[in-house]
Design an enzyme around this catalytic site. Structure first.
Site, mmCIF file in Angstrom:
data_model
loop_
_atom_site.group_PDB
_atom_site.id
_atom_site.type_symbol
_atom_site.label_atom_id
_atom_site.label_comp_id
_atom_site.label_asym_id
_atom_site.label_seq_id
_atom_site.Cartn_x
_atom_site.Cartn_y
_atom_site.Cartn_z
ATOM 1 N N LYS A 165 18.515 28.139 -28.913
ATOM 2 C CA LYS A 165 19.105 28.117 -27.579
ATOM 3 C C LYS A 165 20.230 27.084 -27.497
ATOM 4 O O LYS A 165 20.085 25.934 -27.932
ATOM 5 C CB LYS A 165 18.035 27.802 -26.536
ATOM 6 C CG LYS A 165 16.882 28.795 -26.527
ATOM 7 C CD LYS A 165 17.352 30.222 -26.272
ATOM 8 C CE LYS A 165 16.176 31.194 -26.252
ATOM 9 N NZ LYS A 165 16.603 32.582 -26.012
ATOM 10 N N LYS A 271 14.591 44.201 -24.881
ATOM 11 C CA LYS A 271 13.384 43.485 -24.493
ATOM 12 C C LYS A 271 12.563 44.361 -23.555
ATOM 13 O O LYS A 271 13.078 44.885 -22.561
ATOM 14 C CB LYS A 271 13.734 42.154 -23.833
ATOM 15 C CG LYS A 271 14.417 41.193 -24.802
ATOM 16 C CD LYS A 271 14.693 39.847 -24.176
ATOM 17 C CE LYS A 271 15.242 38.874 -25.218
ATOM 18 N NZ LYS A 271 15.619 37.571 -24.635
#
Length: 374
Positions: A165, A271
């Site tokens: 991230k 997802k």
């Protein structure tokens, strides 16, 4: 076969490591999971999960998930759980948007259908591809040294992919810190590993270009979800020297077609709860494959039921286009079900058990917070 009852369970999934950080100062200490059980008049039952990534990842939150199910579930009573397109149409016509609310219901129906057919779910989704599926870690934003250590820890567990991230604010260190994070995480890169630098739509074009200019040549990674809008992403695409993968911007089939028609990306992160369940996942997988886009098969977050869904979809995805699948079990500390899919030599393989192959832990789930069809 008809749907007889639908039970809804709520459980909190504590974050492994205590806190998980995303761009924009977003932090999470636990995730609010919604798990459903669908029972039929023939005795078959199916399980599904939908766990939003907090309330600031996409337009979804756990309270809204259950509120949406409260509208959707009564309309599915009496329907055949094997008629996936008709179930999807019913949910779309009952509640616009709110794909997270459809997710657990859609998954549970696929679980039932595969059990009734006497097959593991992956065999119903196009057929099992041979071999284990490479799994990807999810490394929250931190100091470069700590992120490098987390990558090493996941590497030791067998993970071949790493989603790191980025998206530091100017006060935190901005593009310089993000560049240092990427370099640190790739410093010990091993053959066969795949890295995503994931901004979760948290970068401006200016931030992204500054960050990329600070990186040395030859770093092998993919930049995922850099910007919040299509215009910004397209602007960056024209000046970017690394592959781009879209995530949050692609939720529907129409979104994916826009990305393909505008040549906005080189791959897509599909997802389960973001796309709305298995039914739209396999539709979008086909579209992406037709365009030659690489894919990661993931969920926003979740427990064993989520991972089982991910793994069966990934196990039936064309292997030359599949990069990695997410194991959300590595992100949380609570187990909601037994699921026999250990990580061995960098990957996991969907079990031969029927359906999803999960055995939920009823003592962990507790009593249903809602029941429909009684």
């Amino acid at each position: 076969m008809k749907i007889k009852t639908i039970d809804v369970f709520q459980v909190d999934l504590p974050v492994k490591g205590g806190v998980y950080r995303l761009s924009g100062g977003r932090e999470y200490t636990a995730y609010d999971a919604t798990i459903v059980r669908i029972s039929t008049d023939t005795g078959f039952e199916g399980w599904g999960e939908s766990t939003p990534f907090g309330s600031t990842y996409i337009a979804a939150h756990a309270g809204g998930t259950r509120a949406g199910i409260d509208l959707l579930a009564p309309t599915l009573i009496g329907m055949d759980p094997r008629q996936h397109d008709r179930l999807w149409d019913k949910m779309c016509n009952t509640l616009k948007g709110h794909r997270d609310a459809r997710t657990a219901l859609d998954i549970a129906c696929w679980d039932i259908a595969a059990k009734a057919a006497g097959q593991p779910l992956c065999d119903m989704l196009g057929g099992r591809t041979p071999g284990a599926i490479p799994v990807i870690s999810s490394i929250g934003g931190d100091t470069p040294e700590k992120m490098r250590e987390k990558v090493a820890n996941h590497r030791a567990q067998g993970f071949l992919g790493h989603s790191i991230k980025i998206g530091a604010s100017e006060a935190e260190g901005g593009p310089m810190l993000d560049a240092e994070r990427i370099q640190a995480c790739l410093a010990d890169r091993q053959p066969g590993e795949w890295f995503l630098a994931d901004a979760n739509n948290g970068l401006s074009v200016e931030h992204a270009l500054r960050m990329l200019s600070l990186l040395p040549d030859g770093l092998d990674f993919v930049l995922e979800a850099p910007c919040a809008s299509w215009r910004e992403t397209q602007s960056l695409r024209q000046r970017c020297n690394v592959p781009l993968l879209l995530d949050e911007l692609v939720q529907s089939e129409a979104d994916l077609m826009q990305a393909i028609s505008q040549d906005t990306c080189d791959g897509v992160g599909l997802k389960v709860s973001k796309q709305g369940g298995i039914t739209p996942m396999i539709r979008q997988r086909t579209i992406a494959a037709s365009a030659g886009l690489v894919m990661s098969v993931q969920d926003t977050v979740g427990s064993e039921i989520s991972f089982a869904t991910i793994l069966h979809i990934a196990q039936s995805t064309p292997r030359h286009l599949l990069r990695c699948a997410l194991d959300p079990r590595s992100m949380v500390t609570l187990s909601t079900a037994e699921f026999e899919a250990p990580i061995v030599n960098g990957g996991a393989e969907a079990p031969d058990a029927l359906g999803l192959g999960v055995s939920p832990k009823l003592e962990t789930l507790g009593e249903p917070v809602a029941t429909y069809g009684v």
